[in-house]
Design an enzyme around this catalytic site. Structure first.
Site, PDB file in Angstrom:
ATOM      1  N   PRO A  92      -7.228   2.460  -4.141  1.00 49.06           N
ATOM      2  CA  PRO A  92      -6.604   1.519  -5.092  1.00 49.06           C
ATOM      3  C   PRO A  92      -6.741   1.975  -6.541  1.00 49.06           C
ATOM      4  O   PRO A  92      -7.496   2.909  -6.830  1.00 49.06           O
ATOM      5  CB  PRO A  92      -7.402   0.229  -4.861  1.00 49.06           C
ATOM      6  N   CYS A 271       1.644   0.691  -2.946  1.00 45.04           N
ATOM      7  CA  CYS A 271       1.634   2.088  -3.413  1.00 45.04           C
ATOM      8  C   CYS A 271       2.468   2.420  -4.641  1.00 45.04           C
ATOM      9  O   CYS A 271       2.022   3.201  -5.467  1.00 45.04           O
ATOM     10  CB  CYS A 271       2.017   2.997  -2.264  1.00 45.04           C
TER      11      CYS A 271
HETATM   12  P1  NAD Z   1      -5.567  -0.116   4.023  1.00 45.01           P
HETATM   13  O1  NAD Z   1      -6.328  -0.826   2.972  1.00 45.01           O
HETATM   14  O2  NAD Z   1      -4.624  -0.871   4.894  1.00 45.01           O
HETATM   15  O3  NAD Z   1      -6.602   0.616   5.013  1.00 45.01           O
HETATM   16  C1  NAD Z   1      -7.684   1.374   4.578  1.00 45.01           C
HETATM   17  C2  NAD Z   1      -8.862   1.144   5.540  1.00 45.01           C
HETATM   18  O4  NAD Z   1      -9.915   2.058   5.215  1.00 45.01           O
HETATM   19  C3  NAD Z   1      -9.468  -0.252   5.472  1.00 45.01           C
HETATM   20  O5  NAD Z   1      -9.415  -0.880   6.732  1.00 45.01           O
HETATM   21  C4  NAD Z   1     -10.923  -0.004   5.013  1.00 45.01           C
HETATM   22  O6  NAD Z   1     -11.865  -0.896   5.600  1.00 45.01           O
HETATM   23  C5  NAD Z   1     -11.145   1.416   5.491  1.00 45.01           C
HETATM   24  N1  NAD Z   1     -12.237   2.110   4.814  1.00 45.01           N
HETATM   25  C6  NAD Z   1     -12.467   2.204   3.474  1.00 45.01           C
HETATM   26  N2  NAD Z   1     -13.557   2.964   3.260  1.00 45.01           N
HETATM   27  C7  NAD Z   1     -14.019   3.354   4.463  1.00 45.01           C
HETATM   28  C8  NAD Z   1     -15.125   4.149   4.889  1.00 45.01           C
HETATM   29  N3  NAD Z   1     -15.954   4.724   4.004  1.00 45.01           N
HETATM   30  N4  NAD Z   1     -15.314   4.330   6.219  1.00 45.01           N
HETATM   31  C9  NAD Z   1     -14.480   3.767   7.125  1.00 45.01           C
HETATM   32  N5  NAD Z   1     -13.423   3.008   6.784  1.00 45.01           N
HETATM   33  C10 NAD Z   1     -13.192   2.799   5.470  1.00 45.01           C
HETATM   34  O7  NAD Z   1      -4.827   1.075   3.294  1.00 45.01           O
HETATM   35  P2  NAD Z   1      -3.440   1.764   3.732  1.00 45.01           P
HETATM   36  O8  NAD Z   1      -2.293   0.933   3.301  1.00 45.01           O
HETATM   37  O9  NAD Z   1      -3.560   2.202   5.142  1.00 45.01           O
HETATM   38  O10 NAD Z   1      -3.448   3.046   2.780  1.00 45.01           O
HETATM   39  C11 NAD Z   1      -4.340   4.128   3.010  1.00 45.01           C
HETATM   40  C12 NAD Z   1      -3.921   5.302   2.150  1.00 45.01           C
HETATM   41  O11 NAD Z   1      -2.620   5.747   2.567  1.00 45.01           O
HETATM   42  C13 NAD Z   1      -3.781   4.993   0.662  1.00 45.01           C
HETATM   43  O12 NAD Z   1      -4.173   6.127  -0.066  1.00 45.01           O
HETATM   44  C14 NAD Z   1      -2.295   4.765   0.473  1.00 45.01           C
HETATM   45  O13 NAD Z   1      -1.875   5.082  -0.832  1.00 45.01           O
HETATM   46  C15 NAD Z   1      -1.694   5.730   1.467  1.00 45.01           C
HETATM   47  N6  NAD Z   1      -0.376   5.354   1.989  1.00 45.01           N
HETATM   48  C16 NAD Z   1      -0.109   4.064   2.349  1.00 45.01           C
HETATM   49  C17 NAD Z   1       1.129   3.738   2.904  1.00 45.01           C
HETATM   50  C18 NAD Z   1       1.463   2.325   3.310  1.00 45.01           C
HETATM   51  O14 NAD Z   1       2.608   2.096   3.691  1.00 45.01           O
HETATM   52  N7  NAD Z   1       0.555   1.380   3.270  1.00 45.01           N
HETATM   53  C19 NAD Z   1       2.085   4.738   3.110  1.00 45.01           C
HETATM   54  C20 NAD Z   1       1.768   6.040   2.740  1.00 45.01           C
HETATM   55  C21 NAD Z   1       0.535   6.348   2.185  1.00 45.01           C
HETATM   56  C1  UGA Z   2       7.044   3.375   0.034  1.00 42.86           C
HETATM   57  C2  UGA Z   2       7.824   4.667   0.323  1.00 42.86           C
HETATM   58  O1  UGA Z   2       9.156   4.317   0.689  1.00 42.86           O
HETATM   59  C3  UGA Z   2       7.166   5.459   1.456  1.00 42.86           C
HETATM   60  O2  UGA Z   2       7.847   6.691   1.632  1.00 42.86           O
HETATM   61  C4  UGA Z   2       5.705   5.730   1.093  1.00 42.86           C
HETATM   62  O3  UGA Z   2       5.056   6.402   2.148  1.00 42.86           O
HETATM   63  C5  UGA Z   2       5.010   4.401   0.831  1.00 42.86           C
HETATM   64  O4  UGA Z   2       5.692   3.705  -0.238  1.00 42.86           O
HETATM   65  C6  UGA Z   2       3.604   4.568   0.373  1.00 42.86           C
HETATM   66  O5  UGA Z   2       3.219   5.604  -0.131  1.00 42.86           O
HETATM   67  O6  UGA Z   2       2.911   3.560   0.510  1.00 42.86           O
HETATM   68  P1  UGA Z   2       6.870   0.981   1.163  1.00 42.86           P
HETATM   69  O7  UGA Z   2       6.216   0.615  -0.118  1.00 42.86           O
HETATM   70  O8  UGA Z   2       6.179   0.633   2.418  1.00 42.86           O
HETATM   71  O9  UGA Z   2       7.118   2.568   1.201  1.00 42.86           O
HETATM   72  O10 UGA Z   2       8.329   0.325   1.229  1.00 42.86           O
HETATM   73  P2  UGA Z   2       9.711   0.675   0.492  1.00 42.86           P
HETATM   74  O11 UGA Z   2      10.792   0.532   1.479  1.00 42.86           O
HETATM   75  O12 UGA Z   2       9.643   1.929  -0.257  1.00 42.86           O
HETATM   76  O13 UGA Z   2       9.854  -0.533  -0.525  1.00 42.86           O
HETATM   77  C7  UGA Z   2       9.004  -0.655  -1.655  1.00 42.86           C
HETATM   78  C8  UGA Z   2       9.447  -1.830  -2.502  1.00 42.86           C
HETATM   79  O14 UGA Z   2      10.676  -1.541  -3.155  1.00 42.86           O
HETATM   80  C9  UGA Z   2       9.682  -3.104  -1.692  1.00 42.86           C
HETATM   81  O15 UGA Z   2       9.231  -4.219  -2.408  1.00 42.86           O
HETATM   82  C10 UGA Z   2      11.197  -3.141  -1.542  1.00 42.86           C
HETATM   83  O16 UGA Z   2      11.683  -4.424  -1.340  1.00 42.86           O
HETATM   84  C11 UGA Z   2      11.625  -2.558  -2.876  1.00 42.86           C
HETATM   85  N1  UGA Z   2      12.967  -1.954  -2.840  1.00 42.86           N
HETATM   86  C12 UGA Z   2      13.190  -0.857  -2.075  1.00 42.86           C
HETATM   87  C13 UGA Z   2      13.969  -2.496  -3.615  1.00 42.86           C
HETATM   88  O17 UGA Z   2      13.774  -3.492  -4.326  1.00 42.86           O
HETATM   89  N2  UGA Z   2      15.209  -1.924  -3.580  1.00 42.86           N
HETATM   90  C14 UGA Z   2      15.480  -0.830  -2.816  1.00 42.86           C
HETATM   91  O18 UGA Z   2      16.645  -0.348  -2.843  1.00 42.86           O
HETATM   92  C15 UGA Z   2      14.444  -0.291  -2.043  1.00 42.86           C
END
Ligand code: NAD
Ligand code: UGA
Length: 466
Positions: A92, A271
């Site tokens: 975060p 993100c």
């Molecule tokens: P999340 O908060 O849903 O999950 C992270 C998990 O890690 C939590 O359950 C937490 O308890 C656990 N954790 C933290 N520290 C730990 C430790 N020391 N040992 C074991 N477990 C531990 O987060 P997320 O949405 O899955 O995102 C994870 C990473 O992936 C972030 O860097 C984010 O930017 C990236 N990412 C997220 C998305 C998405 O769509 N959410 C997409 C692409 C990339």
């Molecule tokens: C985004 C990226 O699309 C993923 O490729 C990436 O892995 C991820 O972030 C990440 O790193 O967490 P996500 O945030 O899950 O994925 O969803 P998106 O579909 O990208 O939408 C993001 C936000 O933009 C949402 O609130 C969506 O409603 C908004 N959005 C998206 C718009 O308002 N207009 C659009 O045309 C597209």
């Protein structure tokens, strides 16, 4: 060459859970353990009420769980037994100290690296799956090089590009898989894992730093498109142009393309904002203030769009929403997810509460507890506490409804904030009959059909048209 038979993934969140379920599903010869410090989350992964809602996820988990897919809190044991360890913990925005409000908080990554260093023996490939600032791998490497055992390590960067709500489809059929690393043998071993289902030409390999930076850049470019079209939506409202028509017109230019041009109440999710602020911080750190200011504007524009939505509601409803009942349809940051992190709905609801509106909120996948927790968090004062006035608003001015029509019952207005499909197919005549008149509908997603709603009698307002 390393042959990967056992994988451990640290972090059972929105990324760790679905990505590992897909690897287990496509690689029956690999045993996958997903570990987390949060025992409740692990218990949910072992139940049929998963902590993450994603279409198709439950089926994949059920098909592989207890076979080659395991969710456990036995972290040390799982690390020790693995050939390859993914780190998919949260990163975060820092809320304290140097870089607060912009830099990524790498505390959880560092703890993982230390734990891996402390318990490992033999050779391990450590894969950064979390989104990280450029050159984090250097820090991970340095921590691991001081590990107490005699283990050796290779570090890879393999950022995840899935979007929530379409995670399974994105994982099944990714545009590309990016793998950055210094050791060709380690890179190849991860290429071989993905090659079980991803065509070779979509497996891109780069150096570590390009891989880390590509992830931040991809999110910045995507968010920039949303802010760009949202900026134009304000101009459309002022001029009589229609932003959906403008988006369709420019999207046919193959150099621009049609995706990510949907004007909205503002982007949310865990993100986009976090990663852009991280990019801004990096630019400032490397002495590039003009580049930092350029990207920061994407986030500022998004804040403006959320504020602007509420201001338009108040202005349209005769300059006051005090004591008026407003139905909020949708609280998740997009459809098909239960995730509310940074959802535009949080800030719209907060601003409406501050205008003394009474809110009746409905979301098909978000619990009442989660809604209340997010709003309480958003209303904290600069001292980190809730003022008595905010506490009263949270206690007295929020109801959580069990359906969209129930939320709209006796309301003066509806604010549609998430594009859930079910909102398209409601009996709008019945909804209209049970509302105060004039009945306002503010569509923060341009989801509904303007002409039909006007015909029914609604005062319908979409983003970027008037
Ligand atoms: P999340 O908060 O849903 O999950 C992270 C998990 O890690 C939590 O359950 C937490 O308890 C656990 N954790 C933290 N520290 C730990 C430790 N020391 N040992 C074991 N477990 C531990 O987060 P997320 O949405 O899955 O995102 C994870 C990473 O992936 C972030 O860097 C984010 O930017 C990236 N990412 C997220 C998305 C998405 O769509 N959410 C997409 C692409 C990339
Ligand atoms: C985004 C990226 O699309 C993923 O490729 C990436 O892995 C991820 O972030 C990440 O790193 O967490 P996500 O945030 O899950 O994925 O969803 P998106 O579909 O990208 O939408 C993001 C936000 O933009 C949402 O609130 C969506 O409603 C908004 N959005 C998206 C718009 O308002 N207009 C659009 O045309 C597209």
């Amino acid at each position: 060459m390393y042959s990967i038979r056992r994988i451990c993934c640290i972090g059972a969140g929105y990324v760790g859970g679905p990505t590992m379920a897909m690897i287990a599903n496509k690689c029956p010869h690999i045993d996958v353990k997903v570990v987390d410090i949060n025992a409740d989350r692990i218990a949910q992964w072992n139940s049929d009420s998963l902590p993450v809602y994603e279409p198709g996820l439950l089926e994949i988990v059920q098909a592989n769980r207890h076979r080659n897919l395991h969710f456990t809190t036995a972290i040390d044991e799982s690390i020790r037994g693995a050939d390859m360890i993914f780190i998919a913990v949260n990163t975060p925005t820092k809320t304290f100290g140097n870089g607060a409000g912009k830099a990524a908080n790498l505390e959880f990554i560092e703890k993982c690296a230390r734990q891996i260093g402390a318990v490992s023996t033999g050779h391990k490939i450590v894969v950064e799956k979390s989104t990280l600032p450029v050159r984090t791998a250097e820090a991970v490497k340095s921590i691991l090089s001081h590990s107490t055992g005699n283990a050796t390590f290779d570090i890879l960067s393999n950022p995840e590009f899935l979007a929530e709500g379409t995670a399974i489809e994105d994982l099944l059929n990714p545009d590309r898989i990016l793998i950055g690393g210094e050791s060709p043998a380690a890179v190849q071993s991860l290429v071989d894992v993905y090659a079980n289902w991803v065509p070779r030409e979509r497996l891109l390999t780069t150096n570590l730093w390009s891989s880390e930076l590509s992830k931040l850049t991809a999110n910045a470019f995507l968010a920039q498109r949303v802010s760009s079209i949202n900026a134009i939506s304000a101009l459309c409202e002022a001029t009589g142009a229609d932003v959906d028509e403008v988006a369709a017109a420019i999207g046919t230019d193959s150099r621009i393309g049609p995706k990510f041009l949907k004007a909205s109440v503002g982007f949310g999710g865990s993100c986009f904002q976090k990663d852009i602020l991280n990019l801004v911080y990096l630019c400032e750190h490397f002495g590039l203030p003009e580049v930092a200011a350029y990207w920061e504007q994407v986030v500022r524009l998004n804040d403006y769009q959320k504020r602007r939505f509420v201001q338009r509601m108040v202005r349209t409803m005769f300059n006051t929403v005090s004591d008026k009942r407003i139905a909020v349809w949708g609280f998740a940051f997009k459809k098909d997810t239960n995730d509310t992190r940074e959802s535009a709905a949080i800030y719209v609801c907060r601003d409406l509460l501050e205008e003394r509106a009474k809110l009746s909120i409905y979301d098909p996948r978000v619990s009442e507890t989660q809604i209340r927790t997010e709003l309480a968090q958003a209303m904290l004062g600069p001292d980190g506490r809730l003022s008595p006035a905010s506490e009263r608003l949270l206690a007295e001015n929020i109801e959580v409804a069990t359906s969209a029509p129930a939320a709209a019952h006796n309301s003066h207005a509806i604010a549609l904030l998430t594009e859930w499909d079910e909102f398209r197919h409601l009996d709008f005549l019945a909804v209209f009959h049970h509302m105060h008149k004039p009945a306002f509908l503010f569509d923060g997603r341009n989801l509904l059909k303007s002409q039909q709603l006007h015909k029914l009698g609604f005062r319908y307002h979409a983003i970027g048209s008037n």
